[in-house]
Write a protein that holds these residues in place. Structure first.
Motif, mmCIF file in Angstrom:
data_model
loop_
_atom_site.group_PDB
_atom_site.id
_atom_site.type_symbol
_atom_site.label_atom_id
_atom_site.label_comp_id
_atom_site.label_asym_id
_atom_site.label_seq_id
_atom_site.Cartn_x
_atom_site.Cartn_y
_atom_site.Cartn_z
ATOM 1 N N UNK A 522 0.832 -1.209 0.000
ATOM 2 C CA UNK A 522 0.000 0.000 0.000
ATOM 3 C C UNK A 522 0.865 1.256 0.000
ATOM 4 N N UNK A 523 1.935 1.254 0.777
ATOM 5 C CA UNK A 523 2.837 2.417 0.798
ATOM 6 C C UNK A 523 3.471 2.631 -0.568
ATOM 7 N N UNK A 524 3.791 1.541 -1.240
ATOM 8 C CA UNK A 524 4.347 1.667 -2.577
ATOM 9 C C UNK A 524 3.350 2.250 -3.559
ATOM 10 N N UNK A 525 2.091 1.840 -3.447
ATOM 11 C CA UNK A 525 1.056 2.374 -4.345
ATOM 12 C C UNK A 525 0.871 3.871 -4.124
ATOM 13 N N UNK A 526 0.919 4.288 -2.866
ATOM 14 C CA UNK A 526 0.730 5.710 -2.561
ATOM 15 C C UNK A 526 1.946 6.512 -3.027
ATOM 16 N N UNK A 527 3.126 6.038 -2.682
ATOM 17 C CA UNK A 527 4.345 6.620 -3.235
ATOM 18 C C UNK A 527 4.662 8.038 -2.811
ATOM 19 N N UNK A 528 4.049 8.533 -1.750
ATOM 20 C CA UNK A 528 4.356 9.884 -1.281
ATOM 21 C C UNK A 528 5.755 9.893 -0.640
ATOM 22 N N UNK A 529 6.351 11.080 -0.450
ATOM 23 C CA UNK A 529 7.680 11.136 0.178
ATOM 24 C C UNK A 529 7.734 10.413 1.522
ATOM 25 N N UNK A 530 6.700 10.600 2.349
ATOM 26 C CA UNK A 530 6.689 9.938 3.657
ATOM 27 C C UNK A 530 6.603 8.425 3.497
ATOM 28 N N UNK A 531 5.825 7.968 2.521
ATOM 29 C CA UNK A 531 5.689 6.533 2.289
ATOM 30 C C UNK A 531 7.013 5.942 1.822
ATOM 31 N N UNK A 532 7.686 6.634 0.908
ATOM 32 C CA UNK A 532 8.968 6.141 0.405
ATOM 33 C C UNK A 532 10.021 6.162 1.502
ATOM 34 N N UNK A 533 10.031 7.176 2.335
ATOM 35 C CA UNK A 533 10.983 7.230 3.458
ATOM 36 C C UNK A 533 10.822 6.012 4.355
ATOM 37 N N UNK A 534 9.569 5.656 4.638
ATOM 38 C CA UNK A 534 9.317 4.495 5.495
ATOM 39 C C UNK A 534 9.799 3.213 4.823
ATOM 40 N N UNK A 535 9.590 3.095 3.519
ATOM 41 C CA UNK A 535 10.033 1.906 2.797
ATOM 42 C C UNK A 535 11.554 1.815 2.744
ATOM 43 N N UNK A 536 12.218 2.942 2.514
ATOM 44 C CA UNK A 536 13.681 2.927 2.459
ATOM 45 C C UNK A 536 14.282 2.568 3.817
ATOM 46 N N UNK A 537 13.666 3.077 4.869
ATOM 47 C CA UNK A 537 14.144 2.738 6.214
ATOM 48 C C UNK A 537 14.017 1.235 6.452
ATOM 49 N N UNK A 538 12.931 0.673 5.965
ATOM 50 C CA UNK A 538 12.714 -0.771 6.115
ATOM 51 C C UNK A 538 13.695 -1.556 5.252
ATOM 52 N N UNK A 539 13.996 -1.050 4.064
ATOM 53 C CA UNK A 539 14.926 -1.741 3.171
ATOM 54 C C UNK A 539 16.333 -1.778 3.749
ATOM 55 N N UNK A 540 16.718 -0.731 4.466
ATOM 56 C CA UNK A 540 18.063 -0.646 5.041
ATOM 57 C C UNK A 540 18.183 -1.427 6.341
#
Length: 809
Positions: A522-540
């Protein structure tokens, strides 16, 4: 550090005491609402009409109740110094309810206008007593109810009290028709007397039961503050001012229509008391159904956002009064048989279920917001000031409404939407809508957005999308199974609103892997800066179990900030993470990833990773990658992965995504695409070469194409590979107007590669096919189809060129 709540005697109030007190509150509130239904709702309006009171006097019934709110301020000033608010409230509120034993006596001694004004005086007395105790009750409840339970409690309470109201109105309508209706005989006041007596008993019971609820100790005002300083203190918060004005204006607009709807139905459609009771019950039914939902919505979208939304939508349903029609409606009722009603009554009853549900959201949000914008210290006085000012402004509505009703009596101003005369009541309905939208709503919008509230912009635009968003938020908050929570998160992602990113981030720690994965998606679908920040933090995060899902989600988000993190994950020990990261890098289209992807194609032993990297390079348009991909294509033995690599090559030689559907059509019907592509090559060559194309050259091209098609159909791939290379040389000869000798050497063509690097790479691919022709297997027809597609695409570009460009090229 939590502070234990204590009562007025210093004894601790436990969580169990609070729960018990809230349950008692609901039971007592139900009795209190039954008192209101039997005393101050439809019955008092009809009683005043039966007494012979004017429309102005009837409007004053509501006005005196609003004006009586001025009693809240002096009573609050006094109550703040009381050691026991509850004792004061019980005493004064009991007197307020006991007054209702007196109305049945009025018709025995008085009649006409005098009786009407005397009834108005009793209502005023009762209302003054009620408001003298109201601020104490509001602050008592605000102190007792935990903040996190506030929305849900008031919503559940309203649902319970409206259910009681519904029951009482049904009983009240029956009693009035039975004992005060046209066939009752006598003076017609017996039914009203019974109702007011029952109301007084139930109302007094409400107060006595309420006395069992514990009362928290409240801080007293600071010594040395003057009355004026204390009165001004709530207004230090501008939100208090805007909130009070907004709901005051709303109350004024509501007072314009008030109880005059009952009079309109009686006068225009000859509605009986039972009809009016059914109308009121239907509105209450909507309240019972909607109140729990409104509480949940306020929890998830925030009370301010909810209030703005409901204030925008609710007045629209006042238009129902302009849609009523004449005639009779007959319909079957189980166990009763055929029931006949005026069509207008049936229409208004059905619509009032919806309008009742919506309108009840306004006072519910007012109650919650008023508690939220007042501090615990001085809350009793602040609540009193709020309700006093709301009452003062709202009191004007019924007066204006009554004046308009009397002024427009027996007059019409055109036609309604349903063709009936447009009367004074319809003008009041339109005024109510205008006041709500043009004054009350802008005033409420001036309050500051509250922390945790969904921005109002999230609800703007498509109303169905807004409703779906709210519904998904409520479902997420209320769901207990992982399946339902995962569905709610999925729906939030599909809504694509950046305003729910906070709620989705919270789900990344859900115990269920399915919910966590849906949250990432869902965060990927939304793709807002805050959503991407959360995903990148999770990826790292090296401990995360969602790296694969995050890499896929970033493919949908398409945020260039994710390139660096994804390139680092290409070194992950998890091959699935590396594969998904490679695919995402290709989708992002950032050339910084080319070198890393080329290295994977060259050196990786995982053919799945090689395939994903090749596809990514094709998406990036890195034509030179073919030199790295072809050796891996020859090594591949897995049919699916080999085909994927082949499609990547085709995407590099042509247009990304164009070859895949051709391949699917060729698989469904062997030879169909080969024939179509070769014909297209011939037609494109004729367009490109124009008049310079000699007959013998055209004939040679046609024969080469026929030989390729025949060889492919006969599955003679070696012959097809040689002929395909010959066709490419022939086309190059024409394109660059080379010497028309019998044979053009590969060396000569390679000298011209600088003119068209892509052609040179394609020709190199065809040369490899020719050199390995003897080793081609039947499943490698795709390799030859790629070669044909390459020529089709190249000839198409040649034909589209400007003649001047072709000459200089």
């Amino acid at each position: 550090m939590t502070t234990t709540m204590t009562d007025t005697k210093g004894r601790p109030i436990t969580a169990s005491d609070i729960r018990s007190g809230l349950r008692i509150n609901m039971v007592a509130g139900g009795l209190g609402m039954m008192w209101f239904a039997l005393a101050l709702s439809m019955p008092v309006t009809m009683f005043m009409e039966r007494l012979g009171a004017s429309s102005v006097a009837i409007g004053m019934v509501v006005t005196v109740q609003w004006l009586a709110m001025t009693m809240q301020v002096p009573s609050a000033l006094m109550a703040e110094h009381l050691a026991n608010r509850k004792r004061y409230w019980v005493t004064v509120a009991s007197l307020h309810r006991l007054v209702w034993f007196l109305p049945p006596l009025i018709p025995l001694f008085f009649s006409g206008a005098k009786a009407g004004w005397l009834m108005l005086a009793l209502i005023a007395t009762s209302s003054l007593l009620a408001n003298a105790s109201a601020a104490s009750w509001h602050s008592w409840m605000a102190d007792l109810i935990p903040e996190k339970q506030r929305n849900q409690f008031w919503a559940r309470r309203q649902s319970v009290t409206q259910a009681a109201f519904l029951l009482a109105m049904g009983l009240g309508g029956w009693i009035l028709d039975r004992f005060s209706g046209p066939r009752a005989g006598g003076s017609g006041f017996l039914g009203f007397g019974l109702l007011f007596t029952i109301a007084a008993v139930l109302g007094t019971a409400d107060i006595l039961i309420h006395s069992l609820i514990p009362e928290p100790k409240t801080p007293h005002p600071k010594l040395g503050e003057s009355i004026w300083e204390r009165l001004a203190k709530p207004f230090e918060d501008k939100d208090f001012l805007w909130l009070t004005l907004a709901f005051g204006v709303w109350s004024f607009g509501l007072g314009l229509v008030g109880s005059f709807g009952f009079i309109y139905l009686r006068r225009t459609f000859d509605a009986s008391y039972t009809h009016l009771a059914i109308f009121t019950v239907c509105g209450s039914l909507g309240t019972v159904i909607a109140s729990p939902l409104w509480g949940k919505m306020m929890d998830h979208v925030g009370e301010r956002t909810f209030a703005l939304g409901i204030l925008l939508v609710a007045p629209l349903f006042a238009l129902q009064w302009l849609l009523l029609t004449t005639g009779t409606a007959t319909f079957p009722v189980p166990f009763v048989g055929q029931v006949e009603l005026p069509a207008a009554i049936l229409q208004i009853c059905l619509m009032s279920v919806v309008s009742g549900a919506l309108y009840t959201g306004v006072p519910l949000s007012q109650l919650v917001l008023a508690s939220a914008v007042t501090r615990k210290e001085g809350r009793t006085l602040a609540m009193a000031i709020h309700w006093t000012l709301v009452g003062a402004v709202g009191a004007l509505g019924p007066v204006v409404g009554g004046w308009v009703m009397d002024l427009c009596l027996d007059r019409s101003f055109g036609r309604t939407l349903a063709g009936l005369p447009l009367e004074g009541y319809h003008l009041l309905v339109l005024a109510h809508m205008a006041v709500s939208w043009l004054v009350a709503l802008p005033l409420l919008a001036r309050t500051k957005p509250r922390h945790g509230n969904l921005p109002t912009s999230a609800l703007a635009g498509n109303p169905f999308r807004a409703f779906g968003l709210v519904q998904s938020l409520v479902a997420l908050g209320e769901s207990c199974t992982w399946q339902s929570r995962a569905r709610a998160v999925r729906r939030l992602g599909r809504r694509g609103s950046s305003h729910v990113v906070g709620e989705l981030i919270e789900q990344l720690d859900d115990p269920s892997a399915a919910v966590r994965e849906e949250a990432v998606r869902a965060l990927g679908r939304i793709g807002s800066p805050a959503a991407v920040d959360a995903l990148l933090q999770l990826l790292e995060d090296p401990e995360s179990d969602l790296a694969v899902q995050v890499a896929r989600a970033l493919r949908e988000a398409r945020d260039p900030r994710s390139v660096d993190a994804l390139m680092r994950t290409l070194e992950s020990p998890d091959s699935e993470v590396r594969k998904e990261s490679a695919r995402t890098l290709g989708a992002l289209g950032d050339q910084r990833a080319v070198d890393s992807l080329l290295e994977l194609v060259r050196s990786s032993e995982d053919l799945r990773l090689v395939t994903a990297s090749s596809e990514a390079l094709a998406s990036l348009g890195e034509v030179a990658a073919i030199h790295q991909i072809l050796p891996r294509l020859r090594e591949a033995r897995n049919p699916a992965l080999r085909t994927s690599l082949a499609v990547a090559v085709a995407d590099l030689l042509g247009e990304p995504g164009e070859f895949y559907p051709m391949l699917m059509r060729e698989r469904r019907q062997a030879g169909s695409e080969v024939s179509d592509l070769l014909r297209a090559v011939g037609a494109g060559t004729r367009r490109a070469a124009g008049r310079s194309l000699r007959q013998e050259d055209a004939e040679r091209l046609r024969k080469l194409a026929e030989r390729i098609e025949e060889a492919m159909l006969a599955n003679r791939l070696d012959a097809a590979a040689h002929t395909l290379f010959d066709l490419a040389l022939a086309l190059a000869t024409l394109r660059w107007e080379l010497s028309q000798e019998e044979e053009v050497s590969l060396a000569q063509i390679e000298q011209l590669v600088w003119r068209d690097p892509k052609f040179g790479i394609g020709l190199s691919y065809l040369n490899v096919l020719r050199q390995q022709a003897a080793e081609l297997r039947p499943e490698q027809t795709t390799d030859l189809l790629i070669g044909i597609y390459f020529l089709f695409h190249w000839v198409g570009k040649w034909a589209a060129e400007d003649p001047q460009d072709a000459t200089t090229g």
